[in-house]
Design a protein around this motif. Structure first.
Motif, PDB file in Angstrom:
ATOM      1  N   MET A 248       0.860  -1.174   0.000  1.00 60.29           N
ATOM      2  CA  MET A 248       0.000   0.000   0.000  1.00 60.29           C
ATOM      3  C   MET A 248       0.904   1.234   0.000  1.00 60.29           C
ATOM      4  N   ASP A 249       0.617   2.198  -0.866  1.00 60.09           N
ATOM      5  CA  ASP A 249       1.406   3.417  -0.916  1.00 60.09           C
ATOM      6  C   ASP A 249       0.785   4.489  -0.006  1.00 60.09           C
ATOM      7  N   CYS A 250       1.452   5.636   0.080  1.00 57.19           N
ATOM      8  CA  CYS A 250       0.992   6.709   0.975  1.00 57.19           C
ATOM      9  C   CYS A 250      -0.407   7.198   0.612  1.00 57.19           C
ATOM     10  N   LYS A 251      -0.661   7.389  -0.680  1.00 60.15           N
ATOM     11  CA  LYS A 251      -1.962   7.902  -1.114  1.00 60.15           C
ATOM     12  C   LYS A 251      -3.087   6.960  -0.690  1.00 60.15           C
ATOM     13  N   GLU A 252      -2.910   5.668  -0.940  1.00 62.01           N
ATOM     14  CA  GLU A 252      -3.936   4.690  -0.587  1.00 62.01           C
ATOM     15  C   GLU A 252      -4.066   4.573   0.934  1.00 62.01           C
ATOM     16  N   THR A 253      -2.949   4.623   1.638  1.00 61.19           N
ATOM     17  CA  THR A 253      -2.970   4.549   3.094  1.00 61.19           C
ATOM     18  C   THR A 253      -3.776   5.707   3.668  1.00 61.19           C
ATOM     19  N   ARG A 254      -3.525   6.891   3.175  1.00 62.00           N
ATOM     20  CA  ARG A 254      -4.237   8.067   3.690  1.00 62.00           C
ATOM     21  C   ARG A 254      -5.728   8.007   3.380  1.00 62.00           C
ATOM     22  N   LYS A 255      -6.074   7.413   2.238  1.00 60.83           N
ATOM     23  CA  LYS A 255      -7.496   7.242   1.916  1.00 60.83           C
ATOM     24  C   LYS A 255      -8.148   6.247   2.879  1.00 60.83           C
ATOM     25  N   ASN A 256      -7.369   5.324   3.424  1.00 58.98           N
ATOM     26  CA  ASN A 256      -7.905   4.279   4.285  1.00 58.98           C
ATOM     27  C   ASN A 256      -7.853   4.600   5.776  1.00 58.98           C
ATOM     28  N   ILE A 257      -7.356   5.757   6.142  1.00 55.54           N
ATOM     29  CA  ILE A 257      -7.253   6.098   7.566  1.00 55.54           C
ATOM     30  C   ILE A 257      -8.620   6.074   8.237  1.00 55.54           C
ATOM     31  N   TYR A 258      -9.606   6.678   7.616  1.00 56.14           N
ATOM     32  CA  TYR A 258     -10.944   6.709   8.232  1.00 56.14           C
ATOM     33  C   TYR A 258     -11.492   5.294   8.372  1.00 56.14           C
ATOM     34  N   LYS A 259     -11.288   4.461   7.342  1.00 55.32           N
ATOM     35  CA  LYS A 259     -11.755   3.071   7.413  1.00 55.32           C
ATOM     36  C   LYS A 259     -11.062   2.332   8.556  1.00 55.32           C
ATOM     37  N   PHE A 260      -9.782   2.619   8.778  1.00 52.51           N
ATOM     38  CA  PHE A 260      -9.065   2.000   9.891  1.00 52.51           C
ATOM     39  C   PHE A 260      -9.669   2.444  11.224  1.00 52.51           C
ATOM     40  N   ILE A 261      -9.882   3.727  11.361  1.00 52.57           N
ATOM     41  CA  ILE A 261     -10.443   4.262  12.604  1.00 52.57           C
ATOM     42  C   ILE A 261     -11.804   3.643  12.890  1.00 52.57           C
ATOM     43  N   GLU A 262     -12.583   3.425  11.844  1.00 50.02           N
ATOM     44  CA  GLU A 262     -13.935   2.872  11.999  1.00 50.02           C
ATOM     45  C   GLU A 262     -13.972   1.340  11.924  1.00 50.02           C
ATOM     46  N   ASP A 263     -12.795   0.699  11.921  1.00 52.44           N
ATOM     47  CA  ASP A 263     -12.695  -0.776  11.840  1.00 52.44           C
ATOM     48  C   ASP A 263     -13.400  -1.340  10.612  1.00 52.44           C
ATOM     49  N   GLU A 264     -13.218  -0.699   9.474  1.00 54.99           N
ATOM     50  CA  GLU A 264     -13.882  -1.115   8.244  1.00 54.99           C
ATOM     51  C   GLU A 264     -12.929  -1.733   7.214  1.00 54.99           C
ATOM     52  N   LEU A 265     -11.662  -1.951   7.570  1.00 56.65           N
ATOM     53  CA  LEU A 265     -10.720  -2.549   6.622  1.00 56.65           C
ATOM     54  C   LEU A 265     -10.809  -4.068   6.697  1.00 56.65           C
TER      55      LEU A 265
END
Length: 107
Positions: free
Chosen positions: A1-18
């Motif tokens: 996962m690159d930085c751009k994709e990681t940053r897009k997924n931060i909210y999903k991580f916080i909400e346990d949606e990954l």
């Protein structure tokens, strides 16, 4: 996962949606990339901080984020153990079929 994709997924991580695969890639990248780790910390502090302020409760968000990351790491380790067990069982099943086939041929 690159930085751009990681940053897009931060909210999903916080909400346990990954899902498991994305969670593993996310945690690996955040662990290795200081900029993304800082961005995660900022977004987590803002998101969770606002929730705690609305509830008027005391909180240690840095500690909570560290616990969330450790929980993600435990999930990843657990998934790896389950996958390893499944591979071993599959190999044993294949071995059993081969042995049964040999026994049938010998008779």
């Amino acid at each position: 996962m690159d930085c751009k994709e990681t940053r897009k997924n931060i909210y999903k991580f916080i909400e346990d949606e990954l899902d498991s695969r994305d969670l593993q890639s996310f945690v690996k990248h955040v662990t290795e990339c200081e900029e993304c780790r800082e961005e995660l910390a900022i977004q987590y502090l803002v998101t969770e901080g606002m929730l705690h302020l609305e509830k008027e409760s005391t909180f240690d968000l840095q500690s909570q984020l560290e616990k969330k990351m450790e929980s993600a790491r435990r999930k990843i380790r657990s998934r790896k153990r389950v996958l390893w067990f499944m591979y071993v069982m599959e190999a044993l099943a294949v071995l059993a079929v081969i042995l049964m086939t040999i026994l049938v041929i010998i008779k």
